[in-house]
Design an enzyme around this catalytic site. Structure first.
Site, PDB file in Angstrom:
ATOM      1  N   LYS A 177      -1.961  -6.585  -8.134  1.00 49.22           N
ATOM      2  CA  LYS A 177      -1.976  -7.542  -7.441  1.00 49.22           C
ATOM      3  C   LYS A 177      -3.650  -8.061  -7.520  1.00 49.22           C
ATOM      4  CE  LYS A 177      -2.106 -10.146  -3.322  1.00 49.22           C
ATOM      5  NZ  LYS A 177      -3.432 -10.031  -2.735  1.00 49.22           N
ATOM      6  N   GLN A 201     -18.707  -5.648  -0.411  1.00 48.80           N
ATOM      7  CA  GLN A 201     -17.547  -6.499  -1.467  1.00 48.80           C
ATOM      8  C   GLN A 201     -17.372  -7.686  -0.886  1.00 48.80           C
ATOM      9  OE1 GLN A 201     -14.452  -3.442  -1.687  1.00 48.80           O
ATOM     10  NE2 GLN A 201     -13.196  -5.425  -1.669  1.00 48.80           N
ATOM     11  N   HIS A 242       0.676  -1.164   0.146  1.00 50.33           N
ATOM     12  CA  HIS A 242       0.006  -0.094  -0.079  1.00 50.33           C
ATOM     13  C   HIS A 242       1.192   1.391  -0.092  1.00 50.33           C
ATOM     14  CE1 HIS A 242      -2.652  -2.914   2.347  1.00 50.33           C
ATOM     15  NE2 HIS A 242      -3.515  -2.568   1.130  1.00 50.33           N
ATOM     16  N   GLY A 277      -3.339  -1.558  -7.575  1.00 50.78           N
ATOM     17  CA  GLY A 277      -2.205  -2.639  -7.560  1.00 50.78           C
ATOM     18  C   GLY A 277      -2.636  -3.676  -8.512  1.00 50.78           C
TER      19      GLY A 277
END
Ligand code: AMP
Length: 281
Positions: free
Chosen positions: A149, A58, A34, A147
């Site tokens: 990721k 979510q 982060h 990100g």
């Protein structure tokens, strides 16, 4: 660093600024991944807004939501040290109550909705769109840092940004990893030390597949990798697959000239971990 808890206060402050704004949305439990996003944001804009909000909409699994790590004091310390300009720390009410009138009831995500993460976490990307849409309307950033990721999430948010003309330039930042290769993740806090060592096998297997792509059929490589992960102690593999880097549809036969990505979601010590590896020429 100024901390805002009220959306109206943040909006008022931002409206007075003349400089470019870069935005880093997060769910907290911050780690160097982060902070790397914040640092990249600082290179692109003089005002960096970071948000921390563990978004209930979510999470398809409420147990997962309840267990999501919260380390807010340390997060504030890290962001201060990093020189972040603004932290937005809203309550659930600030994000959702009375603020949904500008948001659509449903986001028409097409195939992205049900592939990979969407298949295993029904409704997940609807929740992601809701919160990011709300945040982007509020912050109106020039740059939005995400990100890689969360590969599919990047695609979904790029779609959101374009479809609703939200005006941000999306910057996708490479995954930061431990020396072992384990992708940094807030969820790693829930792994034991031994688990963290084992978890590094996921990235190792992704790299092994990449190394052998030209030598063996992808289906064989995926089969071997899945077996290796289960033998190493991973409890479950939601998916480990090769996908088209553009539309994320599954790729059955690897072709060197087509940009692809290996996508994975696995369980270890009851923790769901995701990772990916882009196969660029
Ligand atoms: P999260 O708090 O997990 O929702 O993540 C907030 C942002 O940080 C998202 O854009 C993530 O993709 C990004 N992120 C999470 N982990 C990493 C990492 N290891 N390296 C780079 N970015 C990351």
């Amino acid at each position: 660093m100024i901390i805002f808890k009220k959306a109206a206060d943040l909006q008022h402050w931002l409206q007075l600024q003349q400089s470019p704004i870069a935005f880093v949305p997060t769910m907290g439990a911050l780690h160097s991944g982060h902070l790397h996003l914040v640092s990249e944001a600082q290179k692109t804009a003089s005002i960096v807004v970071c948000s921390i909000f563990v978004n209930p909409t979510q999470f398809n699994d409420q147990g997962d939501f309840a267990k999501y790590p919260k380390t807010i004091e340390n997060d504030i310390f890290l962001l201060e040290k990093q020189g972040c300009s603004i932290l937005f720390l809203p309550s659930n009410e600030e994000i959702y109550e009375n603020n949904l009138e500008n948001l659509p009831k449903t986001y028409e995500l097409g195939a992205l909705e049900n592939l990979w993460e969407g298949a295993y976490r029904p409704g997940h990307f609807q929740g992601v769109c809701m919160v990011v849409h709300r945040l982007l309307l509020l912050v109106k950033p020039h740059f939005l840092l995400l990100g890689i990721k969360d590969y599919q999430q990047c695609k979904v948010i790029e779609w959101l940004n374009t479809t609703y003309n939200l005006g941000a330039t999306v910057l996708k930042i490479p995954t930061q990893r431990e020396a072992s290769g384990l992708a940094l993740s807030s969820r790693n806090l829930r792994l034991s030390d031994e688990g963290k060592q084992k978890a590094a096998n996921l990235y190792k297997e992704l790299c092994l597949i990449r190394e052998n792509l030209a030598a063996a059929p992808i289906q064989n490589l995926l089969f071997i990798a899945k077996n290796n992960l289960l033998a190493a102690g991973f409890e479950k593999i939601d998916y480990l697959a090769l996908a088209d880097a553009g539309n994320l549809t599954e790729v059955a036969i690897w072709q060197a000239e087509k940009p692809c990505v290996l996508l994975a979601a696995v369980f270890l010590e009851g923790v769901r971990l995701i990772d990916n590896l882009e196969l660029v020429l």
